[in-house]
Structure formats: structure tokens, C-alpha cells
Design a protein around this motif. Structure first.
Motif, PDB file in Angstrom:
ATOM      1  N   UNK A 162       2.861  -8.074  -1.989  1.00  0.00           N
ATOM      2  CA  UNK A 162       1.637  -7.643  -2.660  1.00  0.00           C
ATOM      3  C   UNK A 162       2.022  -6.945  -3.958  1.00  0.00           C
ATOM      4  N   UNK A 163       1.362  -7.312  -5.045  1.00  0.00           N
ATOM      5  CA  UNK A 163       1.626  -6.641  -6.307  1.00  0.00           C
ATOM      6  C   UNK A 163       0.932  -5.287  -6.296  1.00  0.00           C
ATOM      7  N   UNK A 164       1.646  -4.264  -6.730  1.00  0.00           N
ATOM      8  CA  UNK A 164       1.180  -2.889  -6.708  1.00  0.00           C
ATOM      9  C   UNK A 164       1.423  -2.273  -8.084  1.00  0.00           C
ATOM     10  N   UNK A 165       0.626  -1.286  -8.442  1.00  0.00           N
ATOM     11  CA  UNK A 165       0.831  -0.584  -9.707  1.00  0.00           C
ATOM     12  C   UNK A 165       1.071   0.884  -9.414  1.00  0.00           C
TER      13      UNK A 165
ATOM     14  N   UNK B 107       5.663  -5.134  -3.123  1.00  0.00           N
ATOM     15  CA  UNK B 107       6.050  -4.487  -1.865  1.00  0.00           C
ATOM     16  C   UNK B 107       5.849  -5.477  -0.725  1.00  0.00           C
ATOM     17  N   UNK B 108       6.539  -5.228   0.387  1.00  0.00           N
ATOM     18  CA  UNK B 108       6.413  -6.127   1.538  1.00  0.00           C
ATOM     19  C   UNK B 108       5.222  -5.712   2.411  1.00  0.00           C
TER      20      UNK B 108
ATOM     21  N   UNK C 203       0.032   1.757   6.554  1.00  0.00           N
ATOM     22  CA  UNK C 203      -0.726   1.486   5.330  1.00  0.00           C
ATOM     23  C   UNK C 203      -1.809   2.549   5.206  1.00  0.00           C
ATOM     24  N   UNK C 204      -1.990   3.093   4.019  1.00  0.00           N
ATOM     25  CA  UNK C 204      -3.001   4.126   3.815  1.00  0.00           C
ATOM     26  C   UNK C 204      -3.551   4.043   2.401  1.00  0.00           C
ATOM     27  N   UNK C 205      -4.724   4.632   2.219  1.00  0.00           N
ATOM     28  CA  UNK C 205      -5.336   4.695   0.899  1.00  0.00           C
ATOM     29  C   UNK C 205      -4.993   6.045   0.284  1.00  0.00           C
TER      30      UNK C 205
END
Length: 84
Positions: free
Chosen positions: A18-21, A43-44, A52-54
């Protein structure tokens, strides 16, 4: 406050990315210019030992500043500081 969205129970799937910024440092801070810049990375998928969290807020502590400035001579760049 961090809200937990889900806990994945499968092992990490390295094929899934997943692309993350984040805001990253790309070189040691020399006190003359801003160093935190938007940085895209992959990231994997979360696995058995991941959560996983917000994230709604973030802070940087003084030990992060030591790594940003490479005070310990072992920083690796690019770096997204923060660990709390």
C-alpha cells in the motif's frame, strides 16, 4: 487517541503493498533549512504481529531530533521520525 480499526490475523503478504505518505527527513538537519517533507513509501499488509490503526495526531520527541540531526552517527535516510 488512536482508534484501532482492525487486527489482521494472516501472515504478511509481501505481494500486497500500500502506498503511504509520511513526513520524512532525507538528509541530516543542519539548522538552516526545513527538512520534513512529504514522502511516499510502500508498506506491507499487516500480519499476525501487526496492528492497523488510524492516526489522528503525532508528536516528535527529543530522541527523534537526535536521529534527524544524526547526532549518534547511525541515522539512515530517508527517515520518517516518530515512534510513540
Amino acid at each position: 487517541m488512536v482508534s484501532v480499526l482492525r487486527k489482521m490475523v494472516s501472515p504478511p503478504n509481501e505481494a500486497f503493498e500500500a502506498e503511504t505518505v509520511g513526513f520524512a527527513v532525507t538528509e541530516p538537519f543542519d539548522g538552516k533549512k526545513s527538512v520534513l517533507k512529504p514522502y511516499k513509501f510502500k508498506r506491507h499488509q499487516p500480519g499476525d504481529h501487526d496492528v492497523a490503526f488510524k492516526l489522528t495526531h503525532c508528536g516528535i520527541c527529543h530522541s527523534d531530533l537526535h536521529f534527524v540531526k544524526n547526532d549518534l552517527a547511525n541515522s539512515e535516510y530517508p527517515m520518517v521520525p516518530g515512534h510513540e
